[in-house]
Design a protein around this motif. Structure first.
Motif, PDB file in Angstrom:
ATOM      1  N   PHE A   7      33.731 -22.519  17.952  1.00 21.45           N
ATOM      2  CA  PHE A   7      32.493 -21.742  17.989  1.00 21.45           C
ATOM      3  C   PHE A   7      32.408 -21.107  19.375  1.00 21.45           C
ATOM      4  N   VAL A   8      32.148 -19.812  19.415  1.00 24.72           N
ATOM      5  CA  VAL A   8      32.121 -19.088  20.681  1.00 24.72           C
ATOM      6  C   VAL A   8      30.762 -18.431  20.878  1.00 24.72           C
ATOM      7  N   PRO A  16      32.263  -7.220  20.293  1.00 21.90           N
ATOM      8  CA  PRO A  16      33.491  -6.648  19.704  1.00 21.90           C
ATOM      9  C   PRO A  16      34.713  -6.777  20.613  1.00 21.90           C
ATOM     10  N   GLU A  17      34.537  -6.520  21.912  1.00 25.78           N
ATOM     11  CA  GLU A  17      35.656  -6.616  22.850  1.00 25.78           C
ATOM     12  C   GLU A  17      36.115  -8.059  23.024  1.00 25.78           C
ATOM     13  N   VAL A  18      35.157  -8.977  23.114  1.00 22.47           N
ATOM     14  CA  VAL A  18      35.483 -10.403  23.249  1.00 22.47           C
ATOM     15  C   VAL A  18      36.242 -10.878  22.012  1.00 22.47           C
ATOM     16  N   ALA A  19      35.759 -10.492  20.841  1.00 23.42           N
ATOM     17  CA  ALA A  19      36.410 -10.895  19.588  1.00 23.42           C
ATOM     18  C   ALA A  19      37.849 -10.397  19.537  1.00 23.42           C
ATOM     19  N   GLN A  20      38.083  -9.150  19.920  1.00 19.44           N
ATOM     20  CA  GLN A  20      39.433  -8.597  19.873  1.00 19.44           C
ATOM     21  C   GLN A  20      40.348  -9.284  20.886  1.00 19.44           C
ATOM     22  N   GLN A  21      39.841  -9.553  22.076  1.00 20.61           N
ATOM     23  CA  GLN A  21      40.662 -10.226  23.083  1.00 20.61           C
ATOM     24  C   GLN A  21      41.035 -11.638  22.631  1.00 20.61           C
ATOM     25  N   ILE A  22      40.092 -12.336  22.001  1.00 23.39           N
ATOM     26  CA  ILE A  22      40.391 -13.678  21.486  1.00 23.39           C
ATOM     27  C   ILE A  22      41.409 -13.582  20.346  1.00 23.39           C
ATOM     28  N   ASP A  39      28.109 -16.699  18.189  1.00 20.28           N
ATOM     29  CA  ASP A  39      28.433 -15.291  17.954  1.00 20.28           C
ATOM     30  C   ASP A  39      29.745 -15.083  17.221  1.00 20.28           C
ATOM     31  N   LEU A  40      30.734 -15.947  17.511  1.00 19.68           N
ATOM     32  CA  LEU A  40      32.066 -15.797  16.936  1.00 19.68           C
ATOM     33  C   LEU A  40      32.609 -17.155  16.520  1.00 19.68           C
TER      34      LEU A  40
END
Length: 91
Positions: A7-8, A16-22, A39-40
């Motif tokens: 869980f993030v 969106p940027e955090v999700a893509q980097q992860i 959030d993610l």
């Protein structure tokens, strides 16, 4: 294979940027944007507990915009749900 559900909590302006980097990290198989208090959700699939630790502590937690994580290790899988088939167009 070990599956960890991470869980993030992320900076809302950067989800969106955090999700893509992860999603681009080694060991991360999927990332979902979700509703609720987090959030993610990142799915980590690796061979050892040490790899879970290094993936979460050394990679996910260091992504700019990640404010915190909570990691859950899966003991058993009771479904063989195929995500690709579920989201295939024209099925």
């Amino acid at each position: 294979m070990i599956t960890a559900i991470v869980f993030v909590k992320a900076d809302v302006a950067r989800i969106p940027e955090v999700a893509q980097q992860i999603a681009d990290l080694s060991g991360v198989s999927e990332v979902y944007s979700v509703t609720g208090t987090i959030d993610l959700i990142a799915m980590v699939r690796v061979r050892t507990i040490d790899e879970v630790a290094s993936t979460v502590a050394d990679q996910v937690n260091k992504v700019p915009g990640v404010e915190g994580t909570e990691t859950h290790i899966a003991f058993r899988a009771y479904s063989t749900h195929d995500l690709e088939a579920a989201f295939a167009i024209g099925s």
